[in-house]
Design a protein around this motif. Structure first.
Motif, PDB file in Angstrom:
ATOM      1  N   GLN A  23       0.851  -1.188   0.000  1.00 33.83           N
ATOM      2  CA  GLN A  23       0.000   0.000   0.000  1.00 33.83           C
ATOM      3  C   GLN A  23       0.885   1.236   0.000  1.00 33.83           C
ATOM      4  O   GLN A  23       1.869   1.293   0.751  1.00 33.83           O
ATOM      5  N   VAL A  24       0.545   2.208  -0.802  1.00 30.17           N
ATOM      6  CA  VAL A  24       1.309   3.454  -0.886  1.00 30.17           C
ATOM      7  C   VAL A  24       0.773   4.429   0.164  1.00 30.17           C
ATOM      8  O   VAL A  24      -0.432   4.686   0.220  1.00 30.17           O
ATOM      9  N   ALA A  25       1.663   4.956   0.980  1.00 35.63           N
ATOM     10  CA  ALA A  25       1.298   5.952   1.987  1.00 35.63           C
ATOM     11  C   ALA A  25       1.065   7.291   1.290  1.00 35.63           C
ATOM     12  O   ALA A  25       1.789   7.661   0.358  1.00 35.63           O
ATOM     13  N   ILE A  26       0.059   8.014   1.759  1.00 32.94           N
ATOM     14  CA  ILE A  26      -0.311   9.297   1.168  1.00 32.94           C
ATOM     15  C   ILE A  26      -0.155  10.376   2.230  1.00 32.94           C
ATOM     16  O   ILE A  26      -0.652  10.237   3.346  1.00 32.94           O
ATOM     17  N   TYR A  27       0.554  11.429   1.866  1.00 32.08           N
ATOM     18  CA  TYR A  27       0.797  12.550   2.769  1.00 32.08           C
ATOM     19  C   TYR A  27       0.217  13.818   2.167  1.00 32.08           C
ATOM     20  O   TYR A  27       0.136  13.961   0.948  1.00 32.08           O
ATOM     21  N   VAL A  28      -0.149  14.747   3.034  1.00 30.25           N
ATOM     22  CA  VAL A  28      -0.604  16.080   2.640  1.00 30.25           C
ATOM     23  C   VAL A  28       0.491  17.055   3.043  1.00 30.25           C
ATOM     24  O   VAL A  28       0.946  17.040   4.186  1.00 30.25           O
ATOM     25  N   ASP A  29       0.905  17.883   2.085  1.00 29.23           N
ATOM     26  CA  ASP A  29       1.938  18.891   2.351  1.00 29.23           C
ATOM     27  C   ASP A  29       1.518  20.190   1.671  1.00 29.23           C
ATOM     28  O   ASP A  29       1.570  20.312   0.453  1.00 29.23           O
ATOM     29  N   TYR A  30       1.095  21.146   2.482  1.00 29.28           N
ATOM     30  CA  TYR A  30       0.620  22.423   1.948  1.00 29.28           C
ATOM     31  C   TYR A  30       1.736  23.282   1.365  1.00 29.28           C
ATOM     32  O   TYR A  30       1.463  24.264   0.694  1.00 29.28           O
ATOM     33  N   ALA A  38      10.054   3.147   1.183  1.00 31.46           N
ATOM     34  CA  ALA A  38       8.613   2.938   0.988  1.00 31.46           C
ATOM     35  C   ALA A  38       8.073   3.917  -0.059  1.00 31.46           C
ATOM     36  O   ALA A  38       8.469   5.085  -0.096  1.00 31.46           O
ATOM     37  N   PRO A  39       7.138   3.451  -0.897  1.00 38.97           N
ATOM     38  CA  PRO A  39       6.526   4.352  -1.879  1.00 38.97           C
ATOM     39  C   PRO A  39       5.531   5.291  -1.197  1.00 38.97           C
ATOM     40  O   PRO A  39       4.764   4.861  -0.335  1.00 38.97           O
ATOM     41  N   ILE A  40       5.581   6.564  -1.572  1.00 38.81           N
ATOM     42  CA  ILE A  40       4.643   7.544  -1.018  1.00 38.81           C
ATOM     43  C   ILE A  40       4.129   8.465  -2.123  1.00 38.81           C
ATOM     44  O   ILE A  40       4.756   8.623  -3.167  1.00 38.81           O
ATOM     45  N   ILE A  41       2.973   9.039  -1.860  1.00 35.04           N
ATOM     46  CA  ILE A  41       2.415  10.110  -2.683  1.00 35.04           C
ATOM     47  C   ILE A  41       2.241  11.304  -1.764  1.00 35.04           C
ATOM     48  O   ILE A  41       1.763  11.158  -0.636  1.00 35.04           O
ATOM     49  N   VAL A  42       2.640  12.487  -2.237  1.00 36.96           N
ATOM     50  CA  VAL A  42       2.469  13.715  -1.479  1.00 36.96           C
ATOM     51  C   VAL A  42       1.538  14.610  -2.287  1.00 36.96           C
ATOM     52  O   VAL A  42       1.758  14.822  -3.483  1.00 36.96           O
ATOM     53  N   LEU A  43       0.483  15.109  -1.657  1.00 37.28           N
ATOM     54  CA  LEU A  43      -0.508  15.963  -2.311  1.00 37.28           C
ATOM     55  C   LEU A  43      -0.585  17.319  -1.618  1.00 37.28           C
ATOM     56  O   LEU A  43      -0.445  17.388  -0.397  1.00 37.28           O
ATOM     57  N   ASN A  44      -0.831  18.370  -2.398  1.00 40.63           N
ATOM     58  CA  ASN A  44      -1.079  19.690  -1.841  1.00 40.63           C
ATOM     59  C   ASN A  44      -2.537  20.056  -2.112  1.00 40.63           C
ATOM     60  O   ASN A  44      -2.893  20.385  -3.241  1.00 40.63           O
ATOM     61  N   PRO A  45      -3.402  20.002  -1.085  1.00 38.13           N
ATOM     62  CA  PRO A  45      -4.822  20.322  -1.281  1.00 38.13           C
ATOM     63  C   PRO A  45      -5.075  21.729  -1.804  1.00 38.13           C
ATOM     64  O   PRO A  45      -6.059  21.959  -2.502  1.00 38.13           O
ATOM     65  N   ASN A  46      -4.199  22.683  -1.476  1.00 38.31           N
ATOM     66  CA  ASN A  46      -4.382  24.046  -1.980  1.00 38.31           C
ATOM     67  C   ASN A  46      -4.269  24.091  -3.496  1.00 38.31           C
ATOM     68  O   ASN A  46      -5.008  24.810  -4.173  1.00 38.31           O
ATOM     69  N   VAL A  47      -3.347  23.352  -4.055  1.00 33.51           N
ATOM     70  CA  VAL A  47      -3.151  23.349  -5.509  1.00 33.51           C
ATOM     71  C   VAL A  47      -4.212  22.472  -6.183  1.00 33.51           C
ATOM     72  O   VAL A  47      -4.820  22.869  -7.172  1.00 33.51           O
ATOM     73  N   ILE A  48      -4.453  21.306  -5.639  1.00 34.99           N
ATOM     74  CA  ILE A  48      -5.401  20.374  -6.267  1.00 34.99           C
ATOM     75  C   ILE A  48      -6.827  20.941  -6.273  1.00 34.99           C
ATOM     76  O   ILE A  48      -7.628  20.612  -7.143  1.00 34.99           O
ATOM     77  N   SER A  49      -7.123  21.829  -5.326  1.00 35.68           N
ATOM     78  CA  SER A  49      -8.481  22.395  -5.235  1.00 35.68           C
ATOM     79  C   SER A  49      -8.832  23.268  -6.441  1.00 35.68           C
ATOM     80  O   SER A  49      -9.996  23.582  -6.655  1.00 35.68           O
TER      81      SER A  49
END
Length: 163
Positions: free
Chosen positions: A45-52, A67-78
């Motif tokens: 399972q890939v860990a998912i992090y939020v980084d503003y 470990a595989p990870i995905i980092v997302l920025n909710p401010n940009v994705i919004s």
């Protein structure tokens, strides 16, 4: 009324996220109203992090422990429609899921196929709106992303080939 008071009380207990704060890991996240997760080619399972503070919608990386990870920025994705958000998550997931076939073009195609497979992208009107939104994205020779219109047309071709 009691339910509303309970919800407000519970929300007060949720920690506030400040700019630059990294949160995670999570393994199931809401993306454009859809619960999404990711599994790497290895089955992990890939860990998912939020980084503003991330200067991008999202990135696929390997953590210091491998470990595989995905980092997302909710401010940009919004800034994007739900379908583009979901495609972007699937694109980042693809960087881990594709194993030795991982590259930007294949990740783009994987993302489109996932949207079709799960019935998210299921008609020509949606596809046209999706393509129009992606066409405005800048390309990058450094990252291997094609210029917006060319990238959007290749992604649409993948979606149409899979449907």
């Amino acid at each position: 009324m009691k339910l509303l008071a309970l919800i407000i009380a519970l929300l007060a207990l949720v920690p506030r996220i400040s700019e630059g704060q990294v949160m995670g890991p999570q393994y199931l996240v809401q993306v454009g109203g859809l619960a999404m997760s990711c599994k790497a080619n290895s089955g992990v399972q890939v860990a998912i992090y939020v980084d503003y503070s991330l200067d991008n919608i999202g990135v696929a990386r390997t953590a210091p422990n491998g470990a595989p990870i995905i980092v997302l920025n909710p401010n940009v994705i919004s800034r994007y429609s739900p379908i583009v958000k979901q495609w972007w998550f699937a694109h980042e997931c693809a960087h881990h899921a594709l194993g030795p076939w991982n590259n930007e073009t294949n990740a783009d195609c994987f993302g489109a196929k996932e949207l079709v497979k799960f019935g998210i992208l299921n008609n020509n009107s949606q596809l046209q709106s999706f393509v129009n939104e992606l066409a405005s994205l800048p390309g990058s020779l450094q990252s291997g992303h094609l210029p917006g219109y060319e990238r959007a047309m290749r992604i649409a071709s993948c979606a149409l080939d899979f449907s």
